[in-house]
Design an enzyme around this catalytic site. Structure first.
Site, short mmCIF file in Angstrom:
data_model
loop_
_atom_site.label_atom_id
_atom_site.label_comp_id
_atom_site.label_asym_id
_atom_site.label_seq_id
_atom_site.Cartn_x
_atom_site.Cartn_y
_atom_site.Cartn_z
N HIS A 1 64.43 62.77 30.46
CA HIS A 1 64.73 62.75 31.88
C HIS A 1 65.05 61.31 32.31
CE1 HIS A 1 64.48 64.21 35.97
NE2 HIS A 1 63.62 63.25 36.27
N LYS B 1 63.36 61.76 40.65
CA LYS B 1 63.64 60.38 40.27
C LYS B 1 63.14 59.46 41.40
CE LYS B 1 67.88 61.97 38.02
NZ LYS B 1 67.29 62.35 36.73
N TYR C 1 67.68 55.48 31.94
CA TYR C 1 66.81 56.07 30.92
C TYR C 1 65.99 54.94 30.29
CZ TYR C 1 69.99 60.04 31.38
OH TYR C 1 70.74 61.08 31.87
#
Lengths: 344, 344
Positions: free
Chosen positions: B280, B311, B269
Site C-alpha cells: 500500500h 493515506k 511507497y
C-alpha cells in the site's frame, strides 16, 4: 508489410483492408482500399502486424511528429481492453467534433453503427473548457502514461424536497443569520440552517438566508439586499454564482447543504422528509463560471472524492458569470455537468 | 449574576472564580478574582450561568463586537465534546503565539499543566499561510457553523526503498522518456516508470527521467538539462519544485509515483521490494511553494480524499520557490507538513 505516410494518412491496399479493417476494425475504407490514421498505423507497428512505414519501425515512428504519444497511449489502452475504435476525423465518423476517438461496444466495430463512447484525449498538463464537457468521455493521460477515464454528462437535477416554511425573522451576525425563534418547519422539515443549541434557535448560512429573504420567507434588517451585500463582501462574485445555483437546486426540489467537508460548494438531498431522517446525500456540487478551464488533476481529485463517498460530482456552470442581475436563479442559464469515473 | 466588560476582558470576583474557574476551568485567575475572555463569558451567558454583561443577554452579547461568532462556535463545540480550554492570550497560557485556544486533555484543566491541542480558529473563507501549519490543530468553521478539525504536524519522511539501478539510455519523446532496453532493475526492483508493453521497454515521466539523469543513471540526448528544460516548458517553475521534492523523497528511501488519480503530485511507497509486490502507498504528497496560502476548502478536500484511501496527506513546501538553483534536492530547504482529520 511496408506502408507509406501520405500527409496525415497511411495508405494501404486491398490486402491490408482485409487484414486490418474487415477483421479488426482498423482504418477507413476508401475505394476498396484502406486509409489508416498514424495512431492506428503505430499500433499495427507496435503489434508487429506491419514492419515499417516509410522505413520507420515502431520506435522511429512513435518518435516522429506523425504520432501523438498521448493519443497512442489511449488507443493502445482501449485496444488492450478489447475495444475497436476509430479516430474521430471528419469523413471517418459521424459527428467528429469534440472527440478524438469513437469507441464501439465490445464485439462491435465501425461497420455496426453503434457507439459506446466518444472519447476526448488530453494530457495531464492540458486544460479543458468546462463547456466542452458533457456527452464525452475524457481520457486523461497522466505523466506516467496511465489513462484515467472520466465520463461527462449533461443532466438535470430534481427531487421532492419541497416542504413549505412559514416566514420568520432573523438577525445578520457576521457571516451568518440567526433566527432566534424560528418555526419548527425551518430546520425540522425543510432542513434550512443548523440548530444553535437546544432552545430552538437556528443559524442560517448567508446563501440560505439570502435565498429565504428573496423568497419572502425571512425578514432581516436591510432585507435580502443586506444579506446578499454581506455575501459579496466575503465571497465576491462567487456569492452570486452560489446563490443562483442554490436557488435553482431548491427550485428543483433538492435541499442543498454545505459541501465544505468534501471540498465542494454543496451536497444535496433529493428527498428530505425531516432533518432527523435525512438519508444519504446524492450529489456534490461545485459552482463554476461557464468560462472555467479545468486542470485535469483538479477534476480527478473531485471525482475521486465523490466516488469514495458514494456521491456523484456535478459541476454547475453559471452562464453569465453570476453578475447578480436578477434573472439568475431561474436555473435557465445554468448547466449541470456530472462527471464520474469510468472503467471501460 | 451580572458582569462588566472592561476592554477585552470580563471582570468577575471571588465567587465567580470558585464557580467558573475552580470547578469548570473558565477564565484566568488574577489576584484571587477571575478574568473571563468575551468568548468564555458568551458561553456562560449561553448556558444561563450568568444573566447579563453590561446589561446584554446572550443574544445581544453575541451580536456585539466583543465576541467573534467563529471563536464562539469552536469554543462551544469543544466544551460540548467535554474539554476545558483557555483562550491563548499572552499571559494566560504559555506559548500563546500561533493558537487561539489551548485545549486540555479530557478531565484536565488549566491547573494541570498538560495540553492536548493547540487550536487555531479560522473561518471557511479565510486563508492560512502554509508556514503557519504544523504543531497546531486547525478548527475550520464552515458557512453552516460546523467545525472541522485538521491536525497539522511537521514530520520527516523515510523508507527503505533504495534498490540500486545500473545506468541506462533513454529517448526524450514529448512529455516522457522511453528506455527501449532498460535493465530489469529499473522497473522491477526500483519501480521507476511504467512498462510500455511486453517487450521490456519502460517509459519514464519527465520528473523520474530528470532525477535519474542528474544521478548519472540515465543518458539521454542533451543530458539532464534537456529533460529539465522539457519539464519547465510544460510545467514552468512547478517542475523544479516537483523535481526537488522527488529527489528528496528518493534520497529518503521512498519511491514516489504519480499521485494524479488522487489529485496530488505523488503517492509514495516506503518499502518497495519489487514492482510486483508493492503493498500500500502511505502518503499523498502535494508540492507547494512555501509562500502558499491555503483555502480551507482545498485543505479539506485533500485531507478527506487521503483519509478515504487510507493515506496521509503531506504538503511539501519548497522554501526557495524551486528556482532550480542547483541546491534544491538535498531536502534541507524542504518542509513536510502532514495534515489529518481529527475528531477531538
Amino acid at each position: 508489410m511496408e506502408l507509406t505516410l501520405d500527409g496525415d494518412v497511411v495508405r494501404a491496399g486491398y490486402e491490408a483492408r482485409e487484414r486490418f479493417y474487415d477483421s479488426r476494425g482498423y482504418g477507413k475504407v476508401r475505394n476498396g482500399d484502406i486509409d489508416l490514421s498514424p495512431v492506428e498505423a503505430a499500433h499495427l507497428l507496435y503489434r508487429g502486424d506491419i514492419e515499417s512505414i516509410d522505413g520507420m519501425d515502431f520506435r522511429a515512428f512513435l518518435g516522429s511528429a506523425a504520432v501523438s504519444e498521448v493519443d497512442f497511449a489511449v488507443y493502445k489502452d482501449l485496444r488492450d481492453r478489447g475495444f475497436y475504435l476509430t479516430p474521430a476525423r471528419e469523413g471517418w465518423v459521424d459527428d467528429a467534433a469534440g472527440a478524438d476517438f469513437v469507441v464501439y461496444p465490445r464485439g462491435k466495430g465501425p461497420w455496426d453503427n453503434e457507439v459506446a463512447y466518444r472519447v476526448r484525449v488530453i494530457g495531464e498538463r492540458d486544460t479543458v473548457d468546462a463547456t466542452a464537457l458533457g456527452g464525452c468521455v475524457l481520457a486523461v493521460v497522466d505523466e506516467e502514461s496511465e489513462v484515467t477515464y472520466l465520463d461527462t454528462d449533461r443532466r438535470e437535477v430534481s427531487g421532492t424536497s419541497d416542504a413549505a416554511v412559514p416566514a420568520t425573522a432573523g438577525e445578520l451576525l457576521g457571516e451568518r443569520v440567526v433566527c432566534w425563534e424560528p418555526p419548527a418547519e425551518l430546520y425540522d422539515q425543510a432542513f434550512y440552517g443548523q440548530q444553535l443549541g437546544d432552545d430552538g434557535a437556528v443559524q442560517l448560512s448567508l446563501v440560505e438566508a439570502a435565498y429565504l429573504a428573496q423568497e419572502g420567507l425571512l425578514t432581516v434588517d436591510g432585507g435580502a439586499d443586506a444579506v446578499v451585500g454581506r455575501g459579496r463582501e466575503v465571497e465576491g462574485d462567487r456569492f452570486d454564482r452560489r446563490l443562483a445555483v442554490y436557488t435553482a437546486l431548491r427550485a428543483s426540489g433538492v435541499a442543498p447543504k454545505t459541501g465544505f467537508k468534501f471540498g465542494a460548494d454543496f451536497r444535496t438531498y433529493a428527498d428530505v422528509e425531516s432533518a432527523e431522517n435525512l438519508g444519504h446525500s446524492e450529489l456534490l456540487v461545485r459552482v463554476l463560471p461557464a468560462d472555467h478551464r479545468f486542470e485535469p488533476r483538479d477534476l480527478a481529485l473531485d471525482v475521486r472524492l465523490a466516488h469514495g463517498v458514494r456521491k456523484t460530482m456535478v459541476f454547475a456552470l453559471t452562464a453569465d458569470g453570476g453578475d447578480g442581475s436578477g434573472d439568475s436563479g431561474n436555473g435557465n442559464d445554468l448547466e449541470w455537468i456530472a462527471v464520474e469515473r469510468l472503467t471501460p
